[in-house]
Motif scaffolding. Structure first.
Motif, PDB file in Angstrom:
ATOM      1  N   ASN A  71       0.824  -1.198   0.000  1.00 39.33           N
ATOM      2  CA  ASN A  71       0.000   0.000   0.000  1.00 39.33           C
ATOM      3  C   ASN A  71       0.863   1.254   0.000  1.00 39.33           C
ATOM      4  O   ASN A  71       1.800   1.382   0.781  1.00 39.33           O
ATOM      5  N   VAL A  72       0.539   2.186  -0.890  1.00 40.67           N
ATOM      6  CA  VAL A  72       1.340   3.400  -1.056  1.00 40.67           C
ATOM      7  C   VAL A  72       0.409   4.611  -1.123  1.00 40.67           C
ATOM      8  O   VAL A  72      -0.659   4.542  -1.739  1.00 40.67           O
ATOM      9  N   ARG A  73       0.848   5.693  -0.528  1.00 41.00           N
ATOM     10  CA  ARG A  73       0.089   6.944  -0.577  1.00 41.00           C
ATOM     11  C   ARG A  73       1.047   8.074  -0.922  1.00 41.00           C
ATOM     12  O   ARG A  73       2.161   8.132  -0.415  1.00 41.00           O
ATOM     13  N   ALA A  74       0.600   8.975  -1.788  1.00 41.21           N
ATOM     14  CA  ALA A  74       1.427  10.116  -2.181  1.00 41.21           C
ATOM     15  C   ALA A  74       0.559  11.363  -2.304  1.00 41.21           C
ATOM     16  O   ALA A  74      -0.568  11.294  -2.803  1.00 41.21           O
TER      17      ALA A  74
ATOM     18  N   VAL B  19      -2.781  10.320  -4.329  1.00 38.82           N
ATOM     19  CA  VAL B  19      -2.893   9.008  -4.960  1.00 38.82           C
ATOM     20  C   VAL B  19      -2.782   7.940  -3.879  1.00 38.82           C
ATOM     21  O   VAL B  19      -1.844   7.948  -3.079  1.00 38.82           O
ATOM     22  N   LEU B  20      -3.756   7.038  -3.858  1.00 37.28           N
ATOM     23  CA  LEU B  20      -3.690   5.847  -3.019  1.00 37.28           C
ATOM     24  C   LEU B  20      -3.501   4.669  -3.968  1.00 37.28           C
ATOM     25  O   LEU B  20      -4.315   4.464  -4.872  1.00 37.28           O
ATOM     26  N   TRP B  21      -2.453   3.908  -3.751  1.00 33.34           N
ATOM     27  CA  TRP B  21      -2.099   2.820  -4.692  1.00 33.34           C
ATOM     28  C   TRP B  21      -1.975   1.510  -3.943  1.00 33.34           C
ATOM     29  O   TRP B  21      -1.444   1.441  -2.828  1.00 33.34           O
TER      30      TRP B  21
ATOM     31  N   GLY C  29      -2.628  -3.502  -8.308  1.00 35.15           N
ATOM     32  CA  GLY C  29      -3.743  -3.628  -9.239  1.00 35.15           C
ATOM     33  C   GLY C  29      -4.777  -2.529  -9.142  1.00 35.15           C
ATOM     34  O   GLY C  29      -5.704  -2.486  -9.957  1.00 35.15           O
ATOM     35  N   ARG C  30      -4.652  -1.603  -8.170  1.00 32.36           N
ATOM     36  CA  ARG C  30      -5.656  -0.561  -7.981  1.00 32.36           C
ATOM     37  C   ARG C  30      -5.009   0.766  -7.616  1.00 32.36           C
ATOM     38  O   ARG C  30      -4.006   0.812  -6.917  1.00 32.36           O
ATOM     39  N   ALA C  31      -5.633   1.856  -8.083  1.00 32.17           N
ATOM     40  CA  ALA C  31      -5.174   3.194  -7.720  1.00 32.17           C
ATOM     41  C   ALA C  31      -6.370   4.116  -7.633  1.00 32.17           C
ATOM     42  O   ALA C  31      -7.258   4.081  -8.496  1.00 32.17           O
ATOM     43  N   LEU C  32      -6.404   4.922  -6.590  1.00 25.07           N
ATOM     44  CA  LEU C  32      -7.452   5.910  -6.377  1.00 25.07           C
ATOM     45  C   LEU C  32      -6.808   7.287  -6.422  1.00 25.07           C
ATOM     46  O   LEU C  32      -5.900   7.571  -5.646  1.00 25.07           O
ATOM     47  N   ILE C  33      -7.277   8.134  -7.329  1.00 24.08           N
ATOM     48  CA  ILE C  33      -6.668   9.446  -7.546  1.00 24.08           C
ATOM     49  C   ILE C  33      -7.658  10.544  -7.186  1.00 24.08           C
ATOM     50  O   ILE C  33      -8.787  10.570  -7.695  1.00 24.08           O
TER      51      ILE C  33
ATOM     52  N   VAL D 206       7.330   6.753  -5.228  1.00 22.68           N
ATOM     53  CA  VAL D 206       8.535   5.958  -4.989  1.00 22.68           C
ATOM     54  C   VAL D 206       8.956   6.058  -3.524  1.00 22.68           C
ATOM     55  O   VAL D 206       9.307   5.058  -2.891  1.00 22.68           O
ATOM     56  N   SER D 207       8.891   7.287  -2.980  1.00 24.30           N
ATOM     57  CA  SER D 207       9.246   7.483  -1.571  1.00 24.30           C
ATOM     58  C   SER D 207       8.263   6.761  -0.665  1.00 24.30           C
ATOM     59  O   SER D 207       8.658   6.116   0.315  1.00 24.30           O
ATOM     60  N   GLY D 208       6.979   6.840  -0.993  1.00 28.23           N
ATOM     61  CA  GLY D 208       5.967   6.179  -0.185  1.00 28.23           C
ATOM     62  C   GLY D 208       6.112   4.670  -0.190  1.00 28.23           C
ATOM     63  O   GLY D 208       5.779   3.997   0.798  1.00 28.23           O
ATOM     64  N   ALA D 209       6.608   4.132  -1.295  1.00 24.78           N
ATOM     65  CA  ALA D 209       6.819   2.683  -1.399  1.00 24.78           C
ATOM     66  C   ALA D 209       8.182   2.249  -0.870  1.00 24.78           C
ATOM     67  O   ALA D 209       8.498   1.054  -0.895  1.00 24.78           O
TER      68      ALA D 209
END
Length: 286
Positions: free
Chosen positions: A102-105, A112-114, A117-121, A220-223
């Motif tokens: 799970n990644v957030r930026a 962006v929530l990633w 297979g899914r991303a919420l913008i 990238v930083s969030g991940a």
């Protein structure tokens, strides 16, 4: 660069969704279907196909491998009041199974929530193009990194089992040459993948928009991709070094066996000649 046609981002502000497929082969694009050309970590085309938002949010199962579903929620969406709640439940449903992915930026007004297979913008209509561009590029890099981590994890059992091949090699162990060759190829492919993923983090393509690069950098930083790749560098190099040494030991053992075999054959041949000469001398003396 992403070139989203007018047909994708409509004048009326409302939630929208796309199914993004990453393909390596050139394809004929249908009308209204846009794409993003990606060069690193590997050359692929991200094809964006419009998807009904309600259909996207109703999918509880994980997305098909190689695909990404993107849902866009612009500010002041003219949709049912429950859509934001549904969207957050949708993205968390995957995160509950794969929390590590799970990644957030956040960059200014873009969020962006990633997850796999899914991303919420969350973005304004003016920012969605760059947000889609950054999300698609990050998705490919993240998936390649996850695959590399999985490959390295699965390789440890063989690496430990093959440690005996780094010193003296028995005749029985020489039969493992094919396995060592396979593991050498796996280690080499991991090194290539590591280098390509590492290079792709810099996004050096001068044609990319700065806003896309900034959002990509935040993802990238969030991940924690830099830290994860740094953690992979030594194990991958260790695997390369071990199998290079194992190959050397197997080659040396094979060569030593051939030399011993040739020496024994030579000794037997010489002994046979001496015996034959002796037999002929004895018969001559009679």
């Amino acid at each position: 660069m992403l070139d989203v046609a007018t047909g994708i981002v409509e004048p009326t502000i409302h939630a929208q969704a796309w199914r993004v497929e990453f393909v390596e082969d050139s394809i004929i694009r249908a009308d209204g279907v846009e794409s993003i050309e990606i060069a690193e970590p590997r050359k692929v085309t991200a094809v964006l196909a419009p998807l009904d938002t309600s259909v996207a949010l109703s999918r509880a199962e994980a997305e098909t491998a190689g695909e990404l579903t993107v849902v866009w929620l612009p500010p002041g969406v003219k949709t049912p009041a429950t859509i934001e709640r549904d969207a957050n439940e949708w993205i968390r449903a995957v995160g509950a199974r794969r929390k590590e992915a799970n990644v957030r930026a956040d960059v200014r007004t873009v969020r962006v929530l990633w997850d796999e297979g899914r991303a919420l913008i969350y973005a304004s209509p003016g920012d969605i193009r760059c947000a889609l561009d950054a999300t698609a590029r990050f998705s490919l890099v993240q998936r390649e990194a996850l695959a590399l981590e999985a490959t390295m994890k699965s390789a440890w059992a063989s690496i430990e089992a093959d440690s005996a091949l780094t010193h003296s090699v028995t005749r029985r162990q020489q039969k493992r040459q094919r396995h060592v060759n396979e593991m050498t190829e796996i280690a080499t492919r991991m090194k290539v993948a590591w280098l390509r993923i590492t290079n792709s983090l810099e996004q050096l393509d001068p044609t990319l928009a700065e806003s896309s690069k900034r959002l990509f950098a935040e993802l990238v930083s969030g991940a924690a991709l830099y830290d994860r790749l740094e953690m992979l560098e030594d194990p991958i190099q260790f695997a390369l070094d071990q199998y290079e040494l194992a190959n050397t030991r197997l080659i040396e053992a094979k060569q030593a066996y051939k030399e011993r075999f040739n020496a024994i054959v030579g000794y037997v041949f010489e002994a046979a000649i001496i015996a034959l000469l002796g037999y002929q001398i004895v018969n001559f003396m009679k």
